[in-house]
Design a protein around this motif. Structure first.
Motif, mmCIF file in Angstrom:
data_model
loop_
_atom_site.group_PDB
_atom_site.id
_atom_site.type_symbol
_atom_site.label_atom_id
_atom_site.label_comp_id
_atom_site.label_asym_id
_atom_site.label_seq_id
_atom_site.Cartn_x
_atom_site.Cartn_y
_atom_site.Cartn_z
ATOM 1 N N LEU A 226 -45.699 -10.773 -52.943
ATOM 2 C CA LEU A 226 -46.126 -11.408 -54.080
ATOM 3 C C LEU A 226 -47.313 -11.915 -53.538
ATOM 4 O O LEU A 226 -48.465 -11.593 -54.530
ATOM 5 C CB LEU A 226 -44.996 -12.060 -54.730
ATOM 6 C CG LEU A 226 -46.155 -12.676 -56.029
ATOM 7 C CD1 LEU A 226 -45.933 -12.163 -56.978
ATOM 8 C CD2 LEU A 226 -46.186 -14.204 -56.554
ATOM 9 N N ASP A 227 -47.480 -12.946 -52.316
ATOM 10 C CA ASP A 227 -49.130 -13.233 -51.971
ATOM 11 C C ASP A 227 -49.859 -12.296 -51.696
ATOM 12 O O ASP A 227 -50.811 -12.269 -51.721
ATOM 13 C CB ASP A 227 -48.067 -14.715 -51.327
ATOM 14 C CG ASP A 227 -49.828 -15.225 -50.463
ATOM 15 O OD1 ASP A 227 -50.385 -15.623 -51.358
ATOM 16 O OD2 ASP A 227 -49.849 -14.844 -49.017
ATOM 17 N N LYS B 252 -51.184 -18.930 -57.926
ATOM 18 C CA LYS B 252 -51.422 -18.424 -56.758
ATOM 19 C C LYS B 252 -52.139 -17.193 -57.021
ATOM 20 O O LYS B 252 -53.270 -16.207 -57.207
ATOM 21 C CB LYS B 252 -51.758 -18.745 -55.149
ATOM 22 C CG LYS B 252 -52.491 -17.319 -54.865
ATOM 23 C CD LYS B 252 -52.217 -17.655 -52.608
ATOM 24 C CE LYS B 252 -52.467 -17.033 -52.062
ATOM 25 N NZ LYS B 252 -52.058 -16.680 -50.546
ATOM 26 N N TYR B 253 -51.700 -16.217 -57.626
ATOM 27 C CA TYR B 253 -51.605 -14.403 -57.640
ATOM 28 C C TYR B 253 -51.930 -14.417 -58.827
ATOM 29 O O TYR B 253 -52.767 -13.788 -59.134
ATOM 30 C CB TYR B 253 -49.631 -14.410 -57.966
ATOM 31 C CG TYR B 253 -49.664 -12.410 -58.401
ATOM 32 C CD1 TYR B 253 -49.917 -11.685 -57.344
ATOM 33 C CD2 TYR B 253 -49.372 -12.522 -59.941
ATOM 34 C CE1 TYR B 253 -49.610 -10.605 -57.851
ATOM 35 C CE2 TYR B 253 -49.023 -11.336 -60.573
ATOM 36 C CZ TYR B 253 -49.457 -11.049 -59.363
ATOM 37 O OH TYR B 253 -49.456 -8.954 -59.958
ATOM 38 N N ASN B 254 -51.881 -15.152 -59.632
ATOM 39 C CA ASN B 254 -52.548 -15.369 -61.325
ATOM 40 C C ASN B 254 -54.054 -15.162 -61.394
ATOM 41 O O ASN B 254 -54.360 -14.890 -61.526
ATOM 42 C CB ASN B 254 -51.807 -16.020 -62.254
ATOM 43 C CG ASN B 254 -50.294 -16.028 -62.441
ATOM 44 O OD1 ASN B 254 -49.846 -14.759 -63.051
ATOM 45 N ND2 ASN B 254 -49.723 -16.689 -62.524
ATOM 46 N N GLY B 255 -54.008 -16.467 -59.657
ATOM 47 C CA GLY B 255 -55.868 -16.772 -60.146
ATOM 48 C C GLY B 255 -56.048 -15.570 -59.094
ATOM 49 O O GLY B 255 -57.434 -14.906 -59.704
ATOM 50 N N VAL C 297 -41.906 -6.979 -57.886
ATOM 51 C CA VAL C 297 -41.807 -7.881 -56.549
ATOM 52 C C VAL C 297 -40.377 -8.265 -56.615
ATOM 53 O O VAL C 297 -39.704 -8.166 -55.883
ATOM 54 C CB VAL C 297 -42.787 -8.405 -55.998
ATOM 55 C CG1 VAL C 297 -42.770 -9.003 -54.987
ATOM 56 C CG2 VAL C 297 -43.635 -7.272 -56.241
ATOM 57 N N LYS C 298 -40.622 -9.354 -57.631
ATOM 58 C CA LYS C 298 -39.295 -10.071 -57.762
ATOM 59 C C LYS C 298 -37.848 -9.086 -57.615
ATOM 60 O O LYS C 298 -36.702 -9.917 -57.239
ATOM 61 C CB LYS C 298 -39.063 -10.812 -58.359
ATOM 62 C CG LYS C 298 -38.653 -12.402 -58.623
ATOM 63 C CD LYS C 298 -38.819 -13.300 -60.208
ATOM 64 C CE LYS C 298 -37.803 -14.454 -60.025
ATOM 65 N NZ LYS C 298 -38.099 -15.560 -61.344
ATOM 66 N N ASN C 299 -38.171 -8.370 -57.984
ATOM 67 C CA ASN C 299 -36.338 -7.899 -58.395
ATOM 68 C C ASN C 299 -36.878 -6.814 -57.200
ATOM 69 O O ASN C 299 -35.625 -5.322 -57.100
ATOM 70 C CB ASN C 299 -36.349 -7.452 -59.993
ATOM 71 C CG ASN C 299 -34.641 -6.006 -59.983
ATOM 72 O OD1 ASN C 299 -34.215 -6.913 -59.892
ATOM 73 N ND2 ASN C 299 -34.895 -5.642 -60.739
ATOM 74 N N LEU C 300 -37.708 -6.173 -55.966
ATOM 75 C CA LEU C 300 -37.748 -5.556 -55.447
ATOM 76 C C LEU C 300 -36.095 -5.021 -54.491
ATOM 77 O O LEU C 300 -36.254 -3.821 -54.460
ATOM 78 C CB LEU C 300 -38.408 -5.925 -54.342
ATOM 79 C CG LEU C 300 -39.319 -4.690 -53.911
ATOM 80 C CD1 LEU C 300 -40.406 -4.005 -54.184
ATOM 81 C CD2 LEU C 300 -40.221 -5.424 -52.459
ATOM 82 N N GLU C 301 -35.486 -5.355 -53.847
ATOM 83 C CA GLU C 301 -34.116 -5.321 -53.748
ATOM 84 C C GLU C 301 -33.294 -4.376 -54.880
ATOM 85 O O GLU C 301 -32.711 -3.645 -54.317
ATOM 86 C CB GLU C 301 -33.394 -6.127 -53.709
ATOM 87 C CG GLU C 301 -32.467 -7.467 -54.467
ATOM 88 C CD GLU C 301 -32.880 -8.266 -54.988
ATOM 89 O OE1 GLU C 301 -32.721 -9.225 -55.870
ATOM 90 O OE2 GLU C 301 -34.761 -8.235 -55.024
#
Length: 461
Positions: A36-37, A417-420, A437-441
């Motif tokens: 994500l970062d 940070k991502y939203n910025g 990304v949060k559900n990538l697996e």
């Protein structure tokens, strides 16, 4: 030929044999956080001049449309690695790993592993496991085989991580993984001059270039090309010519090093983070006007002093462009004090040239401390003394910062940070990327790359 398994072959056996069940929940969540970062960093960098230049070069060169470019278009896996890697790296805002004598940015491995996984039509679990391997290899080699003091760049350990991660993501066998590591490890030993003295665009492109080579090495291995089996321990190999003797039993390795990587809170070289946070705390507490400052005296650990404080890697007070600014403690501290933040906008050419920041950075003095150096890398200790024109001295001390391993950044902090960083793209698309990304697996990697290909920067209104 000897029947003895060389270090590269032992590394390959381990990398081939690890399974999804070997990845802990904590490591998996850390990997998704780094994804994500880094995607946020890449999207935030798409308007950067070197990134746009590489985009133009990639378009001109063409290439079979096999792998997605962030921001649209497709090309070959190696070309995609260079471009996507340049985007991840350009802002110098992605993660870091601190070994005692080496600092690297393991998320630089995301571009090669992502390109290889998409090329192989891999699923999210295949990708995360290959990325965990890349992190582990680079970080462990940084622990036991630092190269900075020998005049080589931290991308040297990365060439092995990127090659192993790419080869695993492509589904190669153990022999092919060993060849990929051997080819990359022989061919991409970059010089530290990349980050010393007068800095250039290459500072942000050295790892993307190495990663491109690592993907190319994995592709060569896939097609049957062999590399030097004894790349580590052989006559004039890595140990003999660069790193010196070291021991590493790959069969005993886990996949946990990603959990020890750290996130940047500020868009600044990693060793500056605690000092910037400290100066901002002092600024907010004391409300001293910039024109009333006589001097800002920073005492820090030796690595920070040598790399960004004016020590052995060159003076840091002649600041003309981004690559010099984001590797200068005087500039970054001046920016923090004047603007209340250090973000991409602090490196715009017009900001760098302004008199207020150019004058204040000359008032920053940086010195190393043996005590603070001994506490690194477990701490990022520093002390700041701000002296005013009327002789008053104000002090702040720091041992870490938000995002360091003692204060790890959770998903909510990373999302902020991502939203910025993604503020200039469609907000629904940004949210869908983050959810994927949060559900990538649980998804195919192509579901993520398809979204990344839809990214478009909105024109300023």
């Amino acid at each position: 030929m000897s029947n003895r398994r060389t270090m590269a072959e032992q590394l390959a056996d381990w990398a081939h044999d690890v399974r999804w069940e070997d990845l802990s929940e904590e490591a998996m969540q850390a990997l998704k956080g780094r994804m994500l970062d880094s995607i946020g960093c890449a999207i935030g960098a798409l308007e950067g001049k070197p990134v746009k230049t590489i985009r133009r070069m990639t378009k001109d060169l063409g290439g079979e449309p096999l792998v997605t470019l962030i921001g649209g278009g497709k090309t070959t896996p190696d070309y995609a690695t260079l471009y996507n890697g340049a985007a991840v790296r350009y802002l110098d805002f992605n993660d870091s790993y601190l070994a005692k004598n080496e600092t690297g940015h393991p998320s630089d491995n995301i571009a090669p592993v992502l390109a290889s996984a998409e090329y192989a039509d891999a699923d999210g679990r295949d990708f995360l496991l290959a990325l965990a391997l890349a992190y582990q290899v680079q970080c462990r080699l940084s622990d036991v085989a630092p190269v900075r003091d020998h005049g080589f760049d931290h991308t040297v350990q990365g060439e092995y991580g990127a090659a192993v991660g790419a080869a695993r993501a492509m589904g190669l066998n153990s022999s092919q993984i060993a060849n990929a590591a051997a080819i990359a490890g022989t061919g991409y030993n970059s010089l530290r001059v990349t980050r010393t003295g007068e800095l250039s665009n290459w500072k942000g492109l050295a790892y993307p270039n190495t990663a491109m080579g690592a993907v190319h090495a994995a592709m060569l291995a896939k097609y049957g090309i062999t590399g030097p089996r004894e790349v580590f321990e052989g006559n004039k190999g890595f140990m003999d010519t660069i790193a010196g003797e070291f021991e590493l039993d790959w069969s005993n390795e886990n996949l946990e090093r990603v959990t020890e990587t750290i996130i940047k809170r500020f868009n600044a070289e990693i060793h500056s983070q605690s000092s910037i946070e400290g100066l901002l705390e002092l600024r907010d507490r004391e409300q001293i006007k910039p024109e009333d400052i006589k001097e800002i005296r920073l005492t820090t650990f030796d690595v920070a002093y040598n790399i960004i404080g004016g020590g052995e890697e060159g003076g840091k007070k002649l600041i003309r462009y981004k690559e010099e600014a984001d590797h200068s403690l005087p500039y970054m501290l001046a920016a923090a004090y004047l603007d209340g933040q250090v973000m991409p906008e602090q490196y715009e050419p017009e900001r760098i040239k302004q008199d207020d920041i150019q004058q204040l950075l000359q008032k920053v003095d940086v010195k190393p401390s043996e005590e603070y150096s001994d506490r690194f890398p477990d701490e990022m200790a520093c002390k700041i003394k701000l002296e005013t024109n009327d002789g008053h001295i104000f002090t702040v001390e720091k041992n870490d910062y938000q995002g360091f391993k003692t204060q790890p950044a959770g998903w909510d902090v990373l999302m902020e940070k991502y939203n910025g960083l993604t503020a200039k793209i469609d907000s629904d698309l940004a949210a869908r990327i983050a959810d994927t990304v949060k559900n990538l697996e649980n998804v195919k990697i192509s579901e993520l790359t398809e979204l990344l290909g839809q990214v478009k920067i909105r024109e300023a209104e």
